[in-house]
Design a protein around this motif. Structure first.
Motif, PDB file in Angstrom:
ATOM      1  N   ASN A  19     -26.826 -54.628  46.174  1.00  0.00           N
ATOM      2  CA  ASN A  19     -28.375 -54.565  46.834  1.00  0.00           C
ATOM      3  C   ASN A  19     -29.111 -55.342  45.698  1.00  0.00           C
ATOM      4  O   ASN A  19     -28.846 -55.545  44.817  1.00  0.00           O
ATOM      5  CB  ASN A  19     -28.651 -53.283  47.339  1.00  0.00           C
ATOM      6  N   CYS A  21     -32.244 -53.523  44.535  1.00  0.00           N
ATOM      7  CA  CYS A  21     -33.028 -52.326  43.716  1.00  0.00           C
ATOM      8  C   CYS A  21     -32.390 -51.509  42.915  1.00  0.00           C
ATOM      9  O   CYS A  21     -31.293 -52.027  42.483  1.00  0.00           O
ATOM     10  CB  CYS A  21     -33.534 -51.697  45.195  1.00  0.00           C
ATOM     11  N   LEU A  40     -38.342 -46.049  44.379  1.00  0.00           N
ATOM     12  CA  LEU A  40     -37.453 -47.162  44.722  1.00  0.00           C
ATOM     13  C   LEU A  40     -37.934 -48.531  44.347  1.00  0.00           C
ATOM     14  O   LEU A  40     -39.232 -48.631  44.599  1.00  0.00           O
ATOM     15  CB  LEU A  40     -37.035 -47.479  46.235  1.00  0.00           C
ATOM     16  N   PHE A 127     -31.902 -53.368  50.124  1.00  0.00           N
ATOM     17  CA  PHE A 127     -31.241 -51.947  49.681  1.00  0.00           C
ATOM     18  C   PHE A 127     -29.731 -52.008  50.078  1.00  0.00           C
ATOM     19  O   PHE A 127     -29.331 -50.725  49.540  1.00  0.00           O
ATOM     20  CB  PHE A 127     -32.198 -50.887  50.670  1.00  0.00           C
TER      21      PHE A 127
END
Length: 207
Positions: A19, A21, A40, A127
């Protein structure tokens, strides 16, 4: 706290291997993260768009920060409200067919719309949380349901100007605003919609 065997299997099915993040997708989707969330952050957004965040840092007023954000987005992505300097020798300024505001409205009116597909694909890519529902259950990426979902995503994002980056900035700006408006809180509890078709029970807890 280590995930239970049934949770590990479920996480493998619901997440992607990578992802963009600061939290790995299996951790982000785990029960542990739901009980102990952390902030996040999307990879590289504040660095790549440092001009915007440098302006936000010195602004103490939340409403003025909104104005700064709106103005930056309009000029950076050539949105219809952008006030660009006129040059007689320049080509006509292209106006994208869709932008982050239209996607927001589309999602609010119908999360299963083409705009909803664009949002869900953005969540997947940023994400690592796999889309399992759009109009219908999506059992696997090779399924006909997944193909229909991707077709809706393409329709919504065709002829746009860095639409995923617009959503990156919208998300990051909202996180920035929340941190400064609620400095005493580590996280805020928000309502999350659910699909009645899918009920999962882990450790006697229904999800």
């Amino acid at each position: 706290m280590q995930p239970l065997p049934e949770e590990r299997q479920l996480l493998a099915e619901l997440t992607l291997p990578i992802n963009r993040c600061n939290v790995p997708a299996p951790v982000l989707a785990s029960l542990t993260f739901q009980e102990h969330p952390i902030q996040l952050q999307l990879d590289g957004v504040e660095t790549f768009y440092s001009e915007l965040f440098d302006r936000l840092v010195v602004c103490r007023d939340a409403r003025q920060r909104v104005d700064i954000f709106n103005g930056y987005m309009a000029v950076r992505f050539r949105l219809p409200e952008a006030k660009l300097a006129y040059r007689p020798d320049a080509d006509p300024v292209p106006r994208p067919q869709s932008n982050y505001r239209k996607l927001l409205l589309g999602w609010l009116f119908d999360s299963d719309s083409d705009a909803g597909a664009a949002w869900r694909q953005w969540v997947e890519s940023r994400f690592g949380l796999r889309t399992i529902y759009h109009h219908e259950l999506i059992s696997e990426p090779e399924s006909d349901a997944y193909i229909r979902y991707m077709q809706a995503y393409v329709r919504s994002t065709y002829q746009t100007n860095e639409l995923a980056s617009q959503l990156d900035l919208l998300y990051s700006f909202c996180q920035y605003q929340l941190v400064h408006q609620h400095p005493e809180q580590q996280y805020l509890t928000l309502y999350r919609g659910v699909v009645n078709h899918l009920v999962i029970t882990i450790n006697n807890i229904r999800y």
